[in-house]
Scaffold this motif. Structure first.
Motif, PDB file in Angstrom:
ATOM      1  N   SER A 236      38.330 108.745  28.185  1.00 48.72           N
ATOM      2  CA  SER A 236      38.896 108.919  26.853  1.00 48.72           C
ATOM      3  C   SER A 236      40.373 109.296  26.911  1.00 48.72           C
ATOM      4  CB  SER A 236      38.110 109.958  26.058  1.00 48.72           C
ATOM      5  OG  SER A 236      38.188 111.216  26.677  1.00 48.72           O
ATOM      6  N   SER A 237      40.779 110.007  27.971  1.00 45.46           N
ATOM      7  CA  SER A 237      42.198 110.347  28.115  1.00 45.46           C
ATOM      8  C   SER A 237      43.039 109.093  28.314  1.00 45.46           C
ATOM      9  CB  SER A 237      42.399 111.283  29.295  1.00 45.46           C
ATOM     10  OG  SER A 237      41.781 112.510  29.050  1.00 45.46           O
ATOM     11  N   PHE A 238      42.555 108.153  29.114  1.00 43.40           N
ATOM     12  CA  PHE A 238      43.313 106.928  29.339  1.00 43.40           C
ATOM     13  C   PHE A 238      43.252 105.987  28.144  1.00 43.40           C
ATOM     14  CE2 PHE A 238      43.003 107.994  33.897  1.00 43.40           C
ATOM     15  CZ  PHE A 238      44.340 107.862  34.210  1.00 43.40           C
ATOM     16  N   MET A 239      42.166 106.009  27.394  1.00 37.18           N
ATOM     17  CA  MET A 239      42.008 105.064  26.287  1.00 37.18           C
ATOM     18  C   MET A 239      42.658 105.556  24.993  1.00 37.18           C
ATOM     19  SD  MET A 239      40.623 102.387  27.431  1.00 37.18           S
ATOM     20  CE  MET A 239      40.228 101.557  25.921  1.00 37.18           C
ATOM     21  N   TYR A 240      42.475 106.816  24.653  1.00 35.32           N
ATOM     22  CA  TYR A 240      42.849 107.291  23.331  1.00 35.32           C
ATOM     23  C   TYR A 240      44.056 108.219  23.303  1.00 35.32           C
ATOM     24  CZ  TYR A 240      38.236 105.479  22.389  1.00 35.32           C
ATOM     25  OH  TYR A 240      37.150 104.669  22.295  1.00 35.32           O
ATOM     26  N   LEU A 241      44.335 108.918  24.371  1.00 29.30           N
ATOM     27  CA  LEU A 241      45.425 109.891  24.366  1.00 29.30           C
ATOM     28  C   LEU A 241      46.797 109.269  24.125  1.00 29.30           C
ATOM     29  CD1 LEU A 241      45.834 112.919  24.610  1.00 29.30           C
ATOM     30  CD2 LEU A 241      46.229 112.600  27.028  1.00 29.30           C
ATOM     31  N   PRO A 242      47.137 108.102  24.683  1.00 32.11           N
ATOM     32  CA  PRO A 242      48.459 107.546  24.403  1.00 32.11           C
ATOM     33  C   PRO A 242      48.693 107.256  22.911  1.00 32.11           C
ATOM     34  CG  PRO A 242      47.548 106.501  26.335  1.00 32.11           C
ATOM     35  CD  PRO A 242      46.465 107.342  25.746  1.00 32.11           C
ATOM     36  N   ASP A 243      47.689 106.736  22.219  1.00 31.98           N
ATOM     37  CA  ASP A 243      47.846 106.475  20.788  1.00 31.98           C
ATOM     38  C   ASP A 243      47.993 107.770  20.003  1.00 31.98           C
ATOM     39  OD1 ASP A 243      47.694 103.749  21.142  1.00 31.98           O
ATOM     40  OD2 ASP A 243      45.505 103.706  20.840  1.00 31.98           O
ATOM     41  N   TYR A 244      47.203 108.783  20.361  1.00 32.43           N
ATOM     42  CA  TYR A 244      47.314 110.066  19.678  1.00 32.43           C
ATOM     43  C   TYR A 244      48.675 110.709  19.930  1.00 32.43           C
ATOM     44  CZ  TYR A 244      42.305 109.940  18.751  1.00 32.43           C
ATOM     45  OH  TYR A 244      41.058 109.599  18.331  1.00 32.43           O
ATOM     46  N   MET A 245      49.167 110.604  21.147  1.00 28.13           N
ATOM     47  CA  MET A 245      50.478 111.177  21.448  1.00 28.13           C
ATOM     48  C   MET A 245      51.587 110.454  20.698  1.00 28.13           C
ATOM     49  SD  MET A 245      50.038 113.806  23.240  1.00 28.13           S
ATOM     50  CE  MET A 245      51.723 114.133  23.672  1.00 28.13           C
ATOM     51  N   GLN A 246      51.481 109.142  20.579  1.00 20.56           N
ATOM     52  CA  GLN A 246      52.481 108.384  19.835  1.00 20.56           C
ATOM     53  C   GLN A 246      52.463 108.776  18.363  1.00 20.56           C
ATOM     54  OE1 GLN A 246      51.996 104.167  20.080  1.00 20.56           O
ATOM     55  NE2 GLN A 246      54.042 103.756  19.306  1.00 20.56           N
ATOM     56  N   THR A 247      51.281 108.928  17.786  1.00 23.15           N
ATOM     57  CA  THR A 247      51.170 109.355  16.392  1.00 23.15           C
ATOM     58  C   THR A 247      51.721 110.762  16.220  1.00 23.15           C
ATOM     59  OG1 THR A 247      49.195 107.994  16.171  1.00 23.15           O
ATOM     60  CG2 THR A 247      49.570 109.641  14.483  1.00 23.15           C
TER      61      THR A 247
END
Length: 84
Positions: free
Chosen positions: A46-57
């Motif tokens: 989940s860190s590799f899949m979802y964290l980049p989008d959450y960090m960008q938001t």
């Protein structure tokens, strides 16, 4: 190679002592280790899949609007320089 094997066995012994898994029966130990491995793999996935989008938001909400897009920023600067 021997040093790496020794380091891995030492780390596993530390893990057993910290979590008190060494007092359990072998089938209980395998069950709990399997649960920990599944949870760790889900966190990593989940860190590799979802964290980049959450960090960008999050960065879009935290940073000023002029930092988000470079073309708008350069056009704004060019417009301000033309006015002065």
């Amino acid at each position: 190679m021997l040093n790496l094997k020794h380091l891995a066995s030492h780390a596993y012994r530390q893990y057993e002592l910290v979590t008190c898994i060494n007092m359990l029966e072998p089938w209980e130990r395998k069950l709990i280790n399997g649960f920990f491995l599944i949870m760790l793999s889900l966190v990593i996935f989940s860190s590799f899949m979802y964290l980049p989008d959450y960090m960008q938001t999050l960065l879009q909400f935290v940073t000023p609007p002029t930092w988000h897009s470079a073309p708008e920023n350069s056009a704004y600067v060019a417009h301000k320089m033309a006015r002065s």
